[in-house]
Design an enzyme around this catalytic site. Structure first.
Site, PDB file in Angstrom:
ATOM      1  N   ARG A 182     -42.078 -28.160  12.373  1.00 35.48           N
ATOM      2  CA  ARG A 182     -41.972 -29.398  13.127  1.00 35.48           C
ATOM      3  C   ARG A 182     -43.172 -29.609  14.053  1.00 35.48           C
ATOM      4  O   ARG A 182     -43.567 -30.731  14.329  1.00 35.48           O
ATOM      5  CB  ARG A 182     -40.665 -29.339  13.914  1.00 35.48           C
ATOM      6  CG  ARG A 182     -40.245 -30.653  14.418  1.00 35.48           C
ATOM      7  CD  ARG A 182     -39.067 -30.496  15.319  1.00 35.48           C
ATOM      8  NE  ARG A 182     -39.041 -31.654  16.176  1.00 35.48           N
ATOM      9  CZ  ARG A 182     -39.796 -31.796  17.237  1.00 35.48           C
ATOM     10  NH1 ARG A 182     -40.617 -30.827  17.577  1.00 35.48           N
ATOM     11  NH2 ARG A 182     -39.743 -32.891  17.948  1.00 35.48           N
TER      12      ARG A 182
ATOM     13  N   PRO B 152     -36.265 -35.128  18.015  1.00 40.17           N
ATOM     14  CA  PRO B 152     -37.036 -36.333  17.729  1.00 40.17           C
ATOM     15  C   PRO B 152     -38.454 -36.248  18.293  1.00 40.17           C
ATOM     16  O   PRO B 152     -38.751 -35.361  19.086  1.00 40.17           O
ATOM     17  CB  PRO B 152     -36.238 -37.428  18.450  1.00 40.17           C
ATOM     18  CG  PRO B 152     -35.557 -36.717  19.569  1.00 40.17           C
ATOM     19  CD  PRO B 152     -35.295 -35.315  19.100  1.00 40.17           C
ATOM     20  N   ILE B 153     -39.316 -37.205  17.867  1.00 34.10           N
ATOM     21  CA  ILE B 153     -40.661 -37.275  18.467  1.00 34.10           C
ATOM     22  C   ILE B 153     -40.899 -38.668  19.073  1.00 34.10           C
ATOM     23  O   ILE B 153     -42.030 -39.121  19.185  1.00 34.10           O
ATOM     24  CB  ILE B 153     -41.786 -36.904  17.462  1.00 34.10           C
ATOM     25  CG1 ILE B 153     -41.762 -37.790  16.213  1.00 34.10           C
ATOM     26  CG2 ILE B 153     -41.736 -35.446  17.079  1.00 34.10           C
ATOM     27  CD1 ILE B 153     -43.077 -37.738  15.441  1.00 34.10           C
ATOM     28  N   ASP B 154     -39.789 -39.318  19.453  1.00 31.81           N
ATOM     29  CA  ASP B 154     -39.905 -40.671  20.005  1.00 31.81           C
ATOM     30  C   ASP B 154     -40.816 -40.731  21.239  1.00 31.81           C
ATOM     31  O   ASP B 154     -41.522 -41.728  21.445  1.00 31.81           O
ATOM     32  CB  ASP B 154     -38.510 -41.227  20.340  1.00 31.81           C
ATOM     33  CG  ASP B 154     -37.733 -40.321  21.282  1.00 31.81           C
ATOM     34  OD1 ASP B 154     -37.696 -39.097  21.038  1.00 31.81           O
ATOM     35  OD2 ASP B 154     -37.179 -40.822  22.275  1.00 31.81           O
ATOM     36  N   LEU B 155     -40.838 -39.672  22.050  1.00 32.13           N
ATOM     37  CA  LEU B 155     -41.645 -39.727  23.278  1.00 32.13           C
ATOM     38  C   LEU B 155     -43.144 -39.632  22.972  1.00 32.13           C
ATOM     39  O   LEU B 155     -43.968 -40.206  23.684  1.00 32.13           O
ATOM     40  CB  LEU B 155     -41.214 -38.640  24.262  1.00 32.13           C
ATOM     41  CG  LEU B 155     -39.730 -38.715  24.673  1.00 32.13           C
ATOM     42  CD1 LEU B 155     -39.351 -37.537  25.563  1.00 32.13           C
ATOM     43  CD2 LEU B 155     -39.438 -40.033  25.400  1.00 32.13           C
TER      44      LEU B 155
ATOM     45  N   ASP C  96     -36.007 -20.471  24.544  1.00 33.95           N
ATOM     46  CA  ASP C  96     -36.435 -19.563  23.472  1.00 33.95           C
ATOM     47  C   ASP C  96     -36.036 -18.113  23.728  1.00 33.95           C
ATOM     48  O   ASP C  96     -36.293 -17.254  22.885  1.00 33.95           O
ATOM     49  CB  ASP C  96     -37.962 -19.657  23.273  1.00 33.95           C
ATOM     50  CG  ASP C  96     -38.355 -20.913  22.508  1.00 33.95           C
ATOM     51  OD1 ASP C  96     -37.460 -21.629  22.024  1.00 33.95           O
ATOM     52  OD2 ASP C  96     -39.568 -21.180  22.401  1.00 33.95           O
TER      53      ASP C  96
ATOM     54  N   ILE D 192     -31.338 -27.385  26.819  1.00 32.39           N
ATOM     55  CA  ILE D 192     -32.500 -28.031  26.195  1.00 32.39           C
ATOM     56  C   ILE D 192     -32.171 -28.571  24.802  1.00 32.39           C
ATOM     57  O   ILE D 192     -32.496 -29.716  24.487  1.00 32.39           O
ATOM     58  CB  ILE D 192     -33.708 -27.059  26.110  1.00 32.39           C
ATOM     59  CG1 ILE D 192     -33.991 -26.429  27.490  1.00 32.39           C
ATOM     60  CG2 ILE D 192     -34.954 -27.777  25.582  1.00 32.39           C
ATOM     61  CD1 ILE D 192     -34.419 -27.361  28.587  1.00 32.39           C
TER      62      ILE D 192
ATOM     63  N   ARG E  61     -41.932 -16.614  11.029  1.00 34.56           N
ATOM     64  CA  ARG E  61     -42.631 -17.809  11.535  1.00 34.56           C
ATOM     65  C   ARG E  61     -43.292 -17.529  12.877  1.00 34.56           C
ATOM     66  O   ARG E  61     -44.321 -18.137  13.201  1.00 34.56           O
ATOM     67  CB  ARG E  61     -41.634 -18.969  11.731  1.00 34.56           C
ATOM     68  CG  ARG E  61     -41.209 -19.658  10.455  1.00 34.56           C
ATOM     69  CD  ARG E  61     -40.431 -20.916  10.776  1.00 34.56           C
ATOM     70  NE  ARG E  61     -41.018 -21.583  11.932  1.00 34.56           N
ATOM     71  CZ  ARG E  61     -40.335 -22.099  12.942  1.00 34.56           C
ATOM     72  NH1 ARG E  61     -39.031 -22.094  12.956  1.00 34.56           N
ATOM     73  NH2 ARG E  61     -40.965 -22.678  13.945  1.00 34.56           N
TER      74      ARG E  61
HETATM   75  C1  UD1 Z   1     -41.385 -26.464  22.240  1.00 33.39           C
HETATM   76  C2  UD1 Z   1     -41.548 -25.088  21.625  1.00 33.39           C
HETATM   77  C3  UD1 Z   1     -40.179 -24.491  21.328  1.00 33.39           C
HETATM   78  C4  UD1 Z   1     -39.298 -24.515  22.594  1.00 33.39           C
HETATM   79  C5  UD1 Z   1     -39.268 -25.899  23.215  1.00 33.39           C
HETATM   80  C6  UD1 Z   1     -38.559 -25.934  24.550  1.00 33.39           C
HETATM   81  C7  UD1 Z   1     -43.655 -25.290  20.441  1.00 33.39           C
HETATM   82  C8  UD1 Z   1     -44.354 -25.342  19.141  1.00 33.39           C
HETATM   83  N1  UD1 Z   1     -42.304 -25.229  20.399  1.00 33.39           N
HETATM   84  O1  UD1 Z   1     -40.715 -27.260  21.263  1.00 33.39           O
HETATM   85  O2  UD1 Z   1     -40.372 -23.158  20.898  1.00 33.39           O
HETATM   86  O3  UD1 Z   1     -37.985 -24.154  22.243  1.00 33.39           O
HETATM   87  O4  UD1 Z   1     -40.616 -26.388  23.419  1.00 33.39           O
HETATM   88  O5  UD1 Z   1     -39.147 -25.035  25.423  1.00 33.39           O
HETATM   89  O6  UD1 Z   1     -44.263 -25.255  21.482  1.00 33.39           O
HETATM   90  N2  UD1 Z   1     -37.246 -34.578  22.913  1.00 33.39           N
HETATM   91  C9  UD1 Z   1     -36.987 -35.909  22.738  1.00 33.39           C
HETATM   92  N3  UD1 Z   1     -37.993 -36.727  22.286  1.00 33.39           N
HETATM   93  C10 UD1 Z   1     -39.240 -36.259  22.001  1.00 33.39           C
HETATM   94  C11 UD1 Z   1     -39.512 -34.890  22.190  1.00 33.39           C
HETATM   95  C12 UD1 Z   1     -38.490 -34.066  22.657  1.00 33.39           C
HETATM   96  O7  UD1 Z   1     -35.853 -36.358  22.983  1.00 33.39           O
HETATM   97  O8  UD1 Z   1     -40.107 -37.057  21.597  1.00 33.39           O
HETATM   98  C13 UD1 Z   1     -36.182 -33.675  23.393  1.00 33.39           C
HETATM   99  C14 UD1 Z   1     -35.807 -32.592  22.396  1.00 33.39           C
HETATM  100  O9  UD1 Z   1     -34.861 -33.040  21.459  1.00 33.39           O
HETATM  101  C15 UD1 Z   1     -35.260 -31.507  23.297  1.00 33.39           C
HETATM  102  C16 UD1 Z   1     -36.128 -31.637  24.560  1.00 33.39           C
HETATM  103  O10 UD1 Z   1     -36.681 -32.962  24.509  1.00 33.39           O
HETATM  104  O11 UD1 Z   1     -33.929 -31.761  23.624  1.00 33.39           O
HETATM  105  C17 UD1 Z   1     -37.228 -30.638  24.695  1.00 33.39           C
HETATM  106  O12 UD1 Z   1     -37.975 -30.612  23.494  1.00 33.39           O
HETATM  107  P1  UD1 Z   1     -39.524 -30.253  23.455  1.00 33.39           P
HETATM  108  O13 UD1 Z   1     -39.951 -29.698  24.767  1.00 33.39           O
HETATM  109  O14 UD1 Z   1     -40.263 -31.424  22.915  1.00 33.39           O
HETATM  110  O15 UD1 Z   1     -39.547 -29.091  22.385  1.00 33.39           O
HETATM  111  P2  UD1 Z   1     -40.734 -28.850  21.408  1.00 33.39           P
HETATM  112  O16 UD1 Z   1     -41.988 -29.264  22.072  1.00 33.39           O
HETATM  113  O17 UD1 Z   1     -40.391 -29.366  20.069  1.00 33.39           O
END
Ligand code: UD1
Length: 427
Positions: A96, A126-129, A309, A331, A401
């Site tokens: 992802r 999601p990656i909406d942000l 994590d 989270i 991974r």
């Molecule tokens: C990163 C880490 C992952 C860790 C996580 C939280 C990497 C490659 N991965 O994942 O190991 O578990 O941080 O510390 O660095 N969210 C939204 N919209 C978005 C982006 C995120 O709603 O556009 C939400 C997610 O669903 C989640 C929360 O925000 O509930 C935090 O996610 P995020 O910090 O983005 O996790 P990752 O960056 O994917």
């Protein structure tokens, strides 16, 4: 498919060395997209996600050499010409974090086509942000056939307040902003050490960034970045996993080449449980204290809080402490998939919504168990290290991974663990 066979009962003794952080290495490799010069990264872990990122960059036309020169952990990346700025579904579906190339691709080439990441085992993710931020910077985003396409001749500086703290979202937009026209101010940023690590690389490449590691980051866009050499931070999650391995087995383990400053929340929690820790400059010695380990509650939070994590690994420890621990996951929804497998090994855990109640001092027994995600796999190995008999863990590709030669490192300090099948990363 590879499996681990683990025989429990041995205390871990000796010194175990921590590798570079996968979650720093991934954005730093993506940052190489921002320049046509060479970027050299040291302390890159040999794990599957890094190989996936290599493939991703190479598929776009970059030269990527893992194990550059004589050094196994050095990587050279040169994104001279990016002939095909597309992150294909075949690659994105397995990792992802591929969405990290979105920001740098638009910033460098004016265009990015990235497959939408599918659902992931630990929640919707999601990656909406990321998208909302890029739109605020002037990108036009469209969708077709499962791909997201973003275009902007040159991104413009903007004021972006994250609705929610996101680690890769902060990193992705930071990489977009460094080449944007004018100033970008980000608020409610992730403060994780991986963000700071990326900002250090970008700064070495000529970016103008202030405030990385705090919740407000300011970026003055520049027109060009140049090559750089950068050393990746030690992996705080791998280090934390080893600390728990030492504690759960009642061993005496020196966790070396780590950064104790990044492990504050875990260190205090382990001390609350009664684990004895000697914290050095770049190592931590873990020993069992005089009395039995005691239960302590955790609640996952963004950094500097207790890391999500580490939740699964901590839960393995909580099955062995005296008393009841409440584990709250704030989270990610659905990040309790290890619970069913731990219970099959004799743990006593019940889950309600985002909260797990772990009743401790359960004698664990060996079983055939299935790994469901990266950190859940580590949790099952930890449980297996103290289980009675021989545990067989299936689907350890999840673990590969993000953990470098996990079984070799653990065997080096006395664990009885072996792999059945191909050994990843070994020739
Ligand atoms: C990163 C880490 C992952 C860790 C996580 C939280 C990497 C490659 N991965 O994942 O190991 O578990 O941080 O510390 O660095 N969210 C939204 N919209 C978005 C982006 C995120 O709603 O556009 C939400 C997610 O669903 C989640 C929360 O925000 O509930 C935090 O996610 P995020 O910090 O983005 O996790 P990752 O960056 O994917």
């Amino acid at each position: 498919m590879d499996k681990f066979v683990v025989r429990g009962g041995n205390p871990l003794l000796g010194t175990i060395k921590v590798s570079g952080a996968k979650n720093s290495a991934l954005p730093c490799m993506a940052a190489a997209i921002l320049t046509e010069d060479e970027v050299i990264l040291e302390n890159i872990p040999q794990v599957r996600d890094i190989e996936t990122e290599r493939k991703l960059l190479a598929s776009m036309g970059a030269e990527v050499e893992l194990g550059y020169g004589r050094a196994q952990h050095r990587t050279r990346i040169k994104c001279g010409i990016l002939s095909d700025p597309i992150a294909k579904y075949e690659i994105v579906k397995t990792m992802r974090a591929s969405s990290l190339v979105l920001g740098p691709l638009i910033a460098r080439t004016g265009m990015a086509r990235v497959a939408m990441p599918g659902g992931c085992a630990i929640g919707g993710r999601p990656i909406d942000l990321h998208i909302k931020g890029l739109e605020s910077m002037g990108a036009t985003v469209t969708y077709d056939h499962g791909y997201l396409e973003a275009r902007a001749d040159r991104l413009k500086g903007a004021h972006i307040v994250f609705d929610k703290i996101t680690v890769t979202g902060t990193e992705d937009l930071l990489m977009a902003a460094v080449l944007a026209d004018g100033e970008t101010v980000f608020e409610n940023c992730a403060r994780e050490p991986e963000v700071t690590d990326l900002a250090a690389l970008l700064t070495a490449m000529g970016a103008k960034i202030e405030g990385a590691g705090t919740s407000t980051i300011k970026v003055q866009g520049v027109t060009r970045l140049h090559g750089a050499r950068h050393r990746i931070n030690p992996d705080r999650i791998e280090a934390g996993t080893f600390l728990i391995a030492g504690a759960i087995t009642g061993g005496d383990l020196n966790v070396d080449a780590c950064e104790p400053k990044h492990l504050g929340a875990l260190i205090s929690k382990l001390e609350e449980c009664g684990v004895k820790l000697d914290v050095g400059k770049d190592s931590i010695r873990v020993r069992s204290g005089s009395g039995p380990l005691k239960a302590a509650d955790i609640s996952t939070q963004e950094y500097p809080g207790f890391p999500t994590d580490m939740q699964a690994q901590y839960m393995a420890l909580a099955t062995q402490t005296e008393g009841t621990s409440i584990v709250t996951e704030n989270i990610f929804e659905n990040r309790f998939m290890h619970v069913g497998e731990l219970n099959r090994m004799g743990a006593d855990i019940t889950v309600q919504g985002r909260t797990a109640t772990v009743r401790g001092k359960s004698p664990l027994q060996s079983a055939a168990v299935m790994c469901s995600d990266l950190r859940a796999s580590a949790s099952l190995v930890l449980a297996a290290l103290v289980a009675d008999g021989e545990t067989i863990l299936d689907r350890v590709y999840h673990l590969d991974r993000g953990y470098e030669h996990f079984e070799d490192k653990l065997r080096g300090v006395g664990a009885q663990i072996r792999r059945m099948g191909e050994v990843f990363g070994k020739k």
